[in-house]
Design an enzyme around this catalytic site. Sequence first.
Site, short mmCIF file in Angstrom:
data_model
loop_
_atom_site.label_atom_id
_atom_site.label_comp_id
_atom_site.label_asym_id
_atom_site.label_seq_id
_atom_site.Cartn_x
_atom_site.Cartn_y
_atom_site.Cartn_z
N PHE A 94 0.85 -1.18 0.00
CA PHE A 94 0.00 0.00 0.00
C PHE A 94 0.89 1.24 0.00
CE2 PHE A 94 -2.87 3.18 1.94
CZ PHE A 94 -3.84 3.15 0.97
N ASP B 16 1.83 -5.91 6.92
CA ASP B 16 0.62 -5.10 6.97
C ASP B 16 -0.55 -6.04 6.72
OD1 ASP B 16 -1.59 -3.46 6.52
OD2 ASP B 16 -0.41 -1.88 5.56
N TYR C 274 -11.05 -0.97 10.43
CA TYR C 274 -12.29 -0.43 9.85
C TYR C 274 -12.72 -1.13 8.57
CZ TYR C 274 -8.86 2.76 7.54
OH TYR C 274 -7.79 3.30 6.87
N LYS C 275 -11.92 -2.11 8.16
CA LYS C 275 -12.29 -2.87 6.96
C LYS C 275 -13.09 -4.10 7.40
CE LYS C 275 -8.12 -1.23 4.60
NZ LYS C 275 -8.71 -0.44 3.50
N ARG D 102 -13.11 -3.16 -8.06
CA ARG D 102 -12.79 -4.00 -6.90
C ARG D 102 -14.04 -4.30 -6.08
NH1 ARG D 102 -8.70 -1.98 -2.07
NH2 ARG D 102 -10.49 -0.63 -1.67
#
Lengths: 410, 410
Positions: free
Chosen positions: B127, B198, B223-224, B369
């Site tokens: 990321f 990560d 939060y995912k 996505r």
Amino acid sequence: VISTTRKDCAALDADDPFKGRRDDFAVPEGTIYLDGNSLGLMPKAVTARVTHALDVEWSRDLITSWNKHGWFALANRVAGKIAPLIGAGDETVAVTDTISVNLFKLLTAALKLRPDRKVILTDTGNFPSDLYVAQGLNSFLDDGHTLVMVEPETVQDRIAENVAVVMVTEVDYRSSRRHDMRGLIKKAHAHGALVIWDLSHSAGAIPVDLMGADADFAVGCTYKYLNGGPGAPAFLFVHPRHHGAVAPALVGWWGDAQPFAFRTTFEAAPGIARYQVGTQPILSMVALDAAMEVWAGIDMRALEKKSHSLCRVFIERVEERCGLKLAGPREFESRGSHVSFHHPHGYAVMQALIASRVIGDFRAPDMIRFGFAPLYNTHVEAFDAAEMLAEILDKRLWDRPEFLQRKSVT
Amino acid sequence: VISTTRKDCAALDADDPFKGRRDDFAVPEGTIYLDGNSLGLMPKAVTARVTHALDVEWSRDLITSWNKHGWFALANRVAGKIAPLIGAGDETVAVTDTISVNLFKLLTAALKLRPDRKVILTDTGNFPSDLYVAQGLNSFLDDGHTLVMVEPETVQDRIAENVAVVMVTEVDYRSSRRHDMRGLIKKAHAHGALVIWDLSHSAGAIPVDLMGADADFAVGCTYKYLNGGPGAPAFLFVHPRHHGAVAPALVGWWGDAQPFAFRTTFEAAPGIARYQVGTQPILSMVALDAAMEVWAGIDMRALEKKSHSLCRVFIERVEERCGLKLAGPREFESRGSHVSFHHPHGYAVMQALIASRVIGDFRAPDMIRFGFAPLYNTHVEAFDAAEMLAEILDKRLWDRPEFLQRKSVT
């Protein structure tokens, strides 16, 4: 001198230009809350705003809320509400992360601007976490950078050509002693040093004029006098002259010039945005945004007057009734908006006060501390709190096992 | 091969061992939400908990809530709920700050453990913010540390004696390609290198076994797939063997051995606590704590099976009906729980999908996505989303000015 009576206090409250503001807050019943310098009361507007964030924004609109409900712009919006209270210009304030994390960013930026200097100058009245930030960085760098810690009164004298950064808290979290911001910055700049201010006990309590004082950098707290909620995101300030010149050691995608281009090489955003790092806690940010509404149109000079008046009543009454020793200087222009007194059994005395619904706090080794938040505290509260303290001391009500034994960490 | 029908999907849903969990979430009506890999649905338990935090904790009990309502212990409590989902041991996880800030802490700790090595190894699928963190640190240090970026498939081959730290995201945020955690760690350790993972697209999506894989360090997102709320505090993991050996460059009072002693010299807390820095956003933390209740007793192996089943249906249907090219590998053991397809007009296609209430997202340059959160997404949703995509492509419904023009930043 005839001292202020409770009736006098009621009269002062009746004339208080901010008296209407108290209704904007949820005031706990039967409590005199004098810890707004640690956690401010909740502004009533917060409830509806957070409920909306849960029921409509997160639950229903989900990811589209970043645009639809302005989550992207939220931190900037809050920054725009804080800036006028601290004399900061447009686009010079970022609201993000915690005070310590922000201080780390500013300290690394400042050191980068003074690569040939190794001294970070601070004082013993600085908040310990600020000292830890510098110590942690120095320990990691291990290249000769040192934190020089002097007494608050001698900071200005100690500034010399080897000082990269002066790092101080404007208002001492214990004694309420206040640094001379203009004088200190002037002295530092004359010697080529930069200054980082911690405004945690200043913002919302006393007038601060960062641009007027030619400040370089500042950090501050939103959950004390600004009433943003427990652990609400902190703020930082960078003078525009430093914006393009340097980036902090700690950067992330929110500080990139084009976060959603997802490029593999960082390019610092122009301006204050480069001090943003990661995605912020939106529920806490939303509460802070709503809380900041009570500050619209507040004249900090007028608010300072009320702060002085509240502190004057309390100091006068406590000294007269209890004979305790005041911490910090006596002149109001050299103080913040909290008042601390020394007492050898301070911890127990504060526990007894809290049990009597007068909420202040204790700061080691021997200080009982009382914050006067001029937006909502009243003169009658100051008077009654002093009376309660006097009674507790007169009757030694603090001298009980349940108060003497330190069981809590606050 | 006869492909899966909508009826088959309904049957799979009827047999779903997690079907009861969907009721734990606020599911927006008339929407197929396939963006839980960006922001998870809100667990219903959050509302009551946050309301309590406002009405009782902040408003009424104020500063005493740190003890009375467990605010001090809150982050640790959440850590205890996350640890079993990622194979972390007791007292190895901290919940705090943001992913990027935590990565910075771990990176500085790791570099301190390998003072003679200058290479941070990563890949192009990491990321971007993770890359920026390393770039920002290297730029500040300016002492020869370099970020070497290779293709994801060649990371293991590139590990050598000059590598201090390998820093990778387990599941690629775009393609869903998944690194071989055990193999990579084994290779790194054989060469004396440390690894920072990560887990942002792993935690709550696939089984992770940090202790079993002998992992050194990890960061991740709440939060995912963990549904902790927008911008909820992140987590980090440090293997116990590194706890006492090193402290990060970024420290603060919450990481001190005795925060409320207010000493002027930092002394790192034993264990994982030293990675805490400042006061955390309590309202967001409270929401996260409530959200994590839905994970009690979840078997990640069983959940992974459902993830594969959802992704299989979607991939099969999209390939059959739309002929789009799948991103990432085809084998499920080498993928996470989101699915991306390439399309030259991906942005417009996704806008058309969103307008039709199928919520996924677009990632530059050309990927649409879709996240499949196995706790709440259904096979029928996967089927219907593929049908909607097929219709949009068949009828070129994306070819409209309002979809083609990029107006939003997400």
